[in-house]
Design an enzyme around this catalytic site. Structure first.
Site, PDB file in Angstrom:
ATOM      1  N   LYS A  33     -13.979 107.204  80.908  1.00  0.00           N
ATOM      2  CA  LYS A  33     -12.899 107.759  81.735  1.00  0.00           C
ATOM      3  C   LYS A  33     -11.755 108.277  80.870  1.00  0.00           C
ATOM      4  O   LYS A  33     -11.266 109.387  81.047  1.00  0.00           O
ATOM      5  CB  LYS A  33     -12.346 106.685  82.706  1.00  0.00           C
ATOM      6  N   THR A  34     -11.341 107.435  79.912  1.00  0.00           N
ATOM      7  CA  THR A  34     -10.226 107.832  79.058  1.00  0.00           C
ATOM      8  C   THR A  34     -10.630 109.025  78.191  1.00  0.00           C
ATOM      9  O   THR A  34      -9.847 109.933  77.942  1.00  0.00           O
ATOM     10  CB  THR A  34      -9.782 106.634  78.193  1.00  0.00           C
ATOM     11  N   ASP A 225      -4.263 107.985  83.798  1.00  0.00           N
ATOM     12  CA  ASP A 225      -5.316 107.037  83.400  1.00  0.00           C
ATOM     13  C   ASP A 225      -5.031 105.698  84.096  1.00  0.00           C
ATOM     14  O   ASP A 225      -3.903 105.444  84.514  1.00  0.00           O
ATOM     15  CB  ASP A 225      -5.290 106.852  81.862  1.00  0.00           C
ATOM     16  N   GLU A 226      -6.022 104.844  84.196  1.00  0.00           N
ATOM     17  CA  GLU A 226      -5.873 103.499  84.788  1.00  0.00           C
ATOM     18  C   GLU A 226      -5.172 103.577  86.148  1.00  0.00           C
ATOM     19  O   GLU A 226      -4.238 102.819  86.433  1.00  0.00           O
ATOM     20  CB  GLU A 226      -5.058 102.578  83.846  1.00  0.00           C
ATOM     21  N   GLN A 256     -11.291  96.957  87.849  1.00  0.00           N
ATOM     22  CA  GLN A 256     -10.393  96.532  86.775  1.00  0.00           C
ATOM     23  C   GLN A 256      -8.942  96.506  87.224  1.00  0.00           C
ATOM     24  O   GLN A 256      -8.029  96.570  86.411  1.00  0.00           O
ATOM     25  CB  GLN A 256     -10.535  97.461  85.575  1.00  0.00           C
ATOM     26  N   ARG A 616     -14.720  94.352  77.249  1.00  0.00           N
ATOM     27  CA  ARG A 616     -14.068  94.824  76.015  1.00  0.00           C
ATOM     28  C   ARG A 616     -15.040  94.759  74.847  1.00  0.00           C
ATOM     29  O   ARG A 616     -14.815  95.360  73.804  1.00  0.00           O
ATOM     30  CB  ARG A 616     -12.828  93.962  75.656  1.00  0.00           C
TER      31      ARG A 616
HETATM   32  N1  LIG Z   1     -20.599 110.825  75.921  1.00  0.00           N
HETATM   33  C1  LIG Z   1     -20.293 109.904  75.032  1.00  0.00           C
HETATM   34  N2  LIG Z   1     -20.949 109.816  73.865  1.00  0.00           N
HETATM   35  C2  LIG Z   1     -20.652 108.874  72.956  1.00  0.00           C
HETATM   36  N3  LIG Z   1     -19.698 107.952  73.115  1.00  0.00           N
HETATM   37  C3  LIG Z   1     -18.993 107.970  74.263  1.00  0.00           C
HETATM   38  C4  LIG Z   1     -19.258 108.933  75.270  1.00  0.00           C
HETATM   39  N4  LIG Z   1     -18.412 108.699  76.291  1.00  0.00           N
HETATM   40  C5  LIG Z   1     -17.648 107.653  75.918  1.00  0.00           C
HETATM   41  N5  LIG Z   1     -17.991 107.202  74.706  1.00  0.00           N
HETATM   42  C6  LIG Z   1     -17.407 106.062  73.971  1.00  0.00           C
HETATM   43  O1  LIG Z   1     -17.496 104.915  74.806  1.00  0.00           O
HETATM   44  C7  LIG Z   1     -16.370 104.081  74.656  1.00  0.00           C
HETATM   45  C8  LIG Z   1     -15.713 103.870  76.012  1.00  0.00           C
HETATM   46  O2  LIG Z   1     -15.078 105.076  76.445  1.00  0.00           O
HETATM   47  P1  LIG Z   1     -13.695 105.063  77.199  1.00  0.00           P
HETATM   48  O3  LIG Z   1     -12.761 104.132  76.516  1.00  0.00           O
HETATM   49  O4  LIG Z   1     -13.267 106.441  77.427  1.00  0.00           O
HETATM   50  O5  LIG Z   1     -14.187 104.397  78.562  1.00  0.00           O
HETATM   51  P2  LIG Z   1     -13.305 103.985  79.820  1.00  0.00           P
HETATM   52  O6  LIG Z   1     -14.132 104.313  80.997  1.00  0.00           O
HETATM   53  O7  LIG Z   1     -11.972 104.585  79.726  1.00  0.00           O
HETATM   54  O8  LIG Z   1     -13.249 102.413  79.625  1.00  0.00           O
HETATM   55  P3  LIG Z   1     -12.228 101.371  80.312  1.00  0.00           P
HETATM   56  O9  LIG Z   1     -12.710 101.239  81.720  1.00  0.00           O
HETATM   57  O10 LIG Z   1     -12.418 100.113  79.556  1.00  0.00           O
HETATM   58  O11 LIG Z   1     -10.863 101.969  80.222  1.00  0.00           O
HETATM   59  C9  LIG Z   1     -15.468 104.751  73.655  1.00  0.00           C
HETATM   60  O12 LIG Z   1     -15.717 104.225  72.391  1.00  0.00           O
HETATM   61  C10 LIG Z   1     -15.909 106.194  73.728  1.00  0.00           C
HETATM   62  O13 LIG Z   1     -15.647 106.864  72.528  1.00  0.00           O
HETATM   63 MG   LIG Z   2     -10.058 103.714  79.674  1.00  0.00          MG
END
Ligand SMILES: Nc1ncnc2c1ncn2[C@@H]1O[C@H](COP(=O)(O)OP(=O)(O)OP(=O)(O)O)[C@@H](O)[C@H]1O
Ligand SMILES: [Mg+2]
Length: 774
Positions: A33-34, A225-226, A256, A616
């Site tokens: 997402k981020t 975000d969040e 979350q 995490r």
């Molecule tokens: N398409 C992709 N290919 C490779 N790595 C990815 C890809 N998408 C996300 N990642 C990696 O996965 C991890 C999680 O991504 P991110 O932090 O954006 O997730 P999130 O959904 O925001 O998580 P959270 O819910 O904990 O905030 C990061 O290390 C990111 O770089």
């Molecule tokens: Mg995130």
């Protein structure tokens, strides 16, 4: 520059490329997402949107910095630098400083931190001669905060009976009056607390449509975000700002949502559909962060929550190791075990200290881990808690800055008018304070005026000293726009002699304090050198605004090098570490609720918090609990957290027959039974017995007698006061069992006990000589 679109999977890429209109991304942890939000911004800029037209809201300043760095790799440093990206508080305080005068504040308004506002509340409670055991300052503060976050002003609070009743303030009838006085004092001091930053932005936009329109026209694209943790006040600001262009993209995960105690509303996600019927939604289902084991284990826990938006999360990463579960007798031993394991894992895998994190439910748990790591020379950094900026010597220096920038700030003035000591006694300060209250002026206003000082009752000696202080502050104030922040801090230290006050020779303990001030100066130097925005010099006002708004994730001690991270689960949101230890997994601590007041909402929030913690971890996850923990200097016996038994056991390393697993299963069965009892669905005696015995099938599992021997906290002939339903006991003849109920009084006090091998018996406690075995 590189092709960021290449680094996205198809749904992520769709979410990045579809830049127009309201967009909702609700997806599980670690699904990118981020990452989507970050690259969507880069994409906007690449498509020709000016970076000045973008407003991006992150949960911490650190997250904003990291995102800016990624964006700058994709579109160049210059663009990334000018982005309006940061926390709600930091971005809207920026707008408020620009527009302050329209809503009756100086543009140099002070931001009160939690301690400052609590001190104002305490003083109001004292002035009103109210009992601070009934009007507990922390409770009053949180009620005021809730009111503000729901946009309830003191006037509407006082005028609206329904609001007051909903707030259950029967025991605190003066709450509205305190709220009113608190607001008055803050305004008089030219100060806003954290919640005001959002409330006042709402008021600004409500009362001045032309100002709102200016920002609506400026920000063509808004990203959050969040989103699951936005409160009503934040939601409304966003809704207003996005009303014109409707290019709003929010990303979040309802599973979350962990800040409802601070007013966050999960309904904001659900409202999105109603507010923007033309919205598009993108589903991200693949978790890239964690092993399959960790993702599946997290899913197995969170599915126990009944309130959630249905969605899938899977991982195509390696299966990975099973989750390790261990327990120790005491909290100290837990610290030792964790430190030991960190070294073992580090040796075995060759990873760095920065790849480890220890997550706990409450800040108070950090001390033991700090000690254990320090003893083994394991470097660590700790977030939150008594942060660097809350240390006395640092607050003293910051109070000078705040007062110089805004002399109306009474809280800062009181802090340093006689520090370093300059002979201005408490009586003099009280006289000035009373006169200020009487004349509706600030203390500095009274102190600056000879006639007012005389009326306040200051004698000639006191007046001279106060005068010297006023002159020094005025002189420093006159330079705030001429010197940069670093030059200013040097001048303040020189003029106030604060470093001499903390002289090492006066007291050896001062060494650390001087070093801290030195560290503060280094920090200001860094800010001054690195934060020059568009050629403007970085002033002390800029600095104190930044510092006031650091979040728990930003507040850390020690440099940001190769160190183990210690933080609360709340602060860990959005972050990731190769190896994660979640410690203190005991009932009442995590979940942090009283067993007697099982409340579904609270429990589900705790479960979401556990889900955040588990997700995490990238590679390795260790969970631990202790059997006894010191609290307020006393030893408390602990029960393993229910969350441990909620993890599907196929993902746990521990074989089923091992000690801690039986312990957990057994506790879980008893807890369920107690819950059923509370909810009035009593099972038959037989099924209860079977459910307890269920964990002892196959003859593989150790007998409770053995467990009792392993357990070193046996109390011989327990005091009847300690025996309660659910206590596990051992009887010399009948063996181990669990107390179902206590009946009778004093000498006739009896316990109904369900023995493991001898059925139910009612025993007189006088004779029974029961031992408690957990
Ligand atoms: N398409 C992709 N290919 C490779 N790595 C990815 C890809 N998408 C996300 N990642 C990696 O996965 C991890 C999680 O991504 P991110 O932090 O954006 O997730 P999130 O959904 O925001 O998580 P959270 O819910 O904990 O905030 C990061 O290390 C990111 O770089
Ligand atoms: Mg995130």
């Amino acid at each position: 520059m590189y092709d960021y679109l290449e680094t996205l999977n198809t749904p992520q890429r769709n979410a990045v490329e579809n830049i127009e209109g309201p967009t909702l991304v609700i997806a599980g942890a670690g699904s990118g997402k981020t990452r989507v939000l970050t690259y969507r911004i880069a994409h906007l800029i690449n498509k020709g949107v000016s970076e000045k037209q973008i407003l991006a809201l992150t949960f911490t300043n650190k997250a904003a910095r990291e995102m800016k760095e990624r964006i700058s790799n994709a579109v160049g440093e210059e663009c990334a630098k000018n982005l309006w990206m940061g926390t709600f508080h930091s971005l809207f305080s920026k707008i408020l400083r620009i527009e302050a005068e329209i809503i009756g504040y100086p543009s140099t308004f002070t931001i009160y931190d939690t301690q400052d506002s609590k001190s104002v509340i305490k003083s109001i409670i004292k002035n009103k001669k109210l009992d601070d055991k009934i009007y507990r300052p922390t409770v009053v503060q949180s009620r005021i905060s809730t009111a503000k976050n729901n946009l309830v002003t003191p006037q509407s609070y006082l005028n609206n009976k329904d609001i007051r009743e909903a707030d259950k303030i029967k025991q605190m009838p003066q709450l509205g009056a305190i709220y009113l006085e608190y607001t008055r004092r803050c305004k008089k001091a030219g100060a806003m607390d954290f919640d005001d930053l959002l409330l006042e932005t709402n008021i600004l936009f409500r009362d001045h449509p032309e100002v709102l329109e200016k920002y609506q026209r400026r920000f063509h694209y808004i990203l959050v975000d969040e989103y699951q943790d936005t409160n009503f006040s934040q939601y409304l600001i966003i809704k207003k700002l996005a009303a014109l262009k409707k290019n709003l993209c929010v990303v979040g995960d309802d599973a979350q949502s962990i800040y409802s105690f601070r007013g966050a509303k999960i309904e904001n996600i659900l409202n999105f559909k109603n507010d923007y019927p033309e919205f598009k939604t993108f589903k991200l289902e693949q978790n890239y962060r964690s092993t399959r084991t960790i993702v599946e284990a997290a899913n197995s826990v969170i599915k126990k929550n009944s309130e959630q938006i249905p969605k899938k999360t899977y991982s195509e990463n390696e299966l990975g190791e099973r989750i390790e579960l261990f327990n120790t007798l005491t909290d100290n031993e837990e610290g030792i075990e964790v430190a030991k394991r960190i070294l073992q894992i580090k040796n075995a895998t060759g990873c760095n200290y920065e790849n480890f994190s220890i997550l706990y439910r409450t800040n108070a748990q950090s001390r033991i881990f700090e000690e254990c790591l320090r003893k083994r020379n394991i470097p660590y950094k700790i977030f939150g808690g008594l942060s660097f900026y809350q240390r006395k010597e640092i607050k003293d220096v910051l109070a000078y800055f705040k007062l110089i920038v805004n002399p109306q700030d009474d809280e800062s003035l009181k802090r340093i008018i006689n520090f370093p000591t300059r002979g201005i006694g408490a009586t003099t300060v009280t006289k000035l304070e009373n006169a200020a209250a009487f004349n509706d002026l600030s203390i500095f206003d009274i102190a600056s005026d000879a006639h007012n000082c005389q009326l306040a009752g200051l004698n000639a000696g006191a007046f001279r000293k106060v005068q010297a202080f006023v002159e020094m502050i005025n002189d420093l104030s006159s330079k705030v726009n001429m010197l940069n922040a670093f030059e200013m801090v040097e001048l303040v230290c020189e003029r106030t002699n604060i470093l001499e006050e903390y002289d090492f020779n006066k007291n050896p303990e001062n060494k650390g304090k001087t070093e801290n001030i030195q560290e503060l100066m280094n920090g200001i130097k860094d800010f001054t050198d690195n934060s020059m925005e568009e050629g403007k010099s970085f002033l002390i006002l800029d600095y104190i605004s930044e510092v006031a708004l650091l979040t728990d994730q930003d507040k850390q001690g020690g440099e940001d090098t190769d160190r183990v991270t210690l933080m609360t689960v709340h602060s860990s949101k959005g972050l990731e570490f190769k190896n994660v230890f979640i410690v203190g997994l005991e009932e009442k601590l995590f979940p942090s609720i009283k067993e007697t007041s099982l409340n579904k909402q609270e429990l589900e929030e705790e479960r979401r918090l556990f889900y955040v913690a588990v997700t995490r971890a990238e590679k390795k996850l260790c969970l631990s609990f202790v059997k006894q923990r010191s609290k307020w200097g006393k030893i408390e016996f602990c029960t393993p957290s229910r969350f441990l038994s909620e993890i599907d056991s196929q993902y746990l390393k521990m074989p089923l027959e091992s000690e801690s697993n039986i312990f957990i299963k057994r506790k879980e069965n008893q807890r369920k039974r107690l819950e059923q009892h509370q909810y009035g669905h009593l099972e038959t005696q037989d099924s209860i017995i079977n459910s307890i015995k269920g964990v002892r099938l196959d003859g593989k599992i150790k007998r409770m007698e053995e467990l009792a021997q392993i357990d070193k906290n046996v109390i011989i002939g327990a005091n009847p006061e300690q025996l309660k339903p659910q206590t596990l006991i051992k009887h010399q003849r009948f063996g181990t069992g669990v107390i179902l109920s206590i009946e009778g009084k004093d000498a006739n006090k009896k316990a109904v006990i369900e023995f493991d091998d001898n059925g139910t018996k009612t025993l007189l406690l006088r004779f029974a000589k029961l031992q408690i075995i957990d």
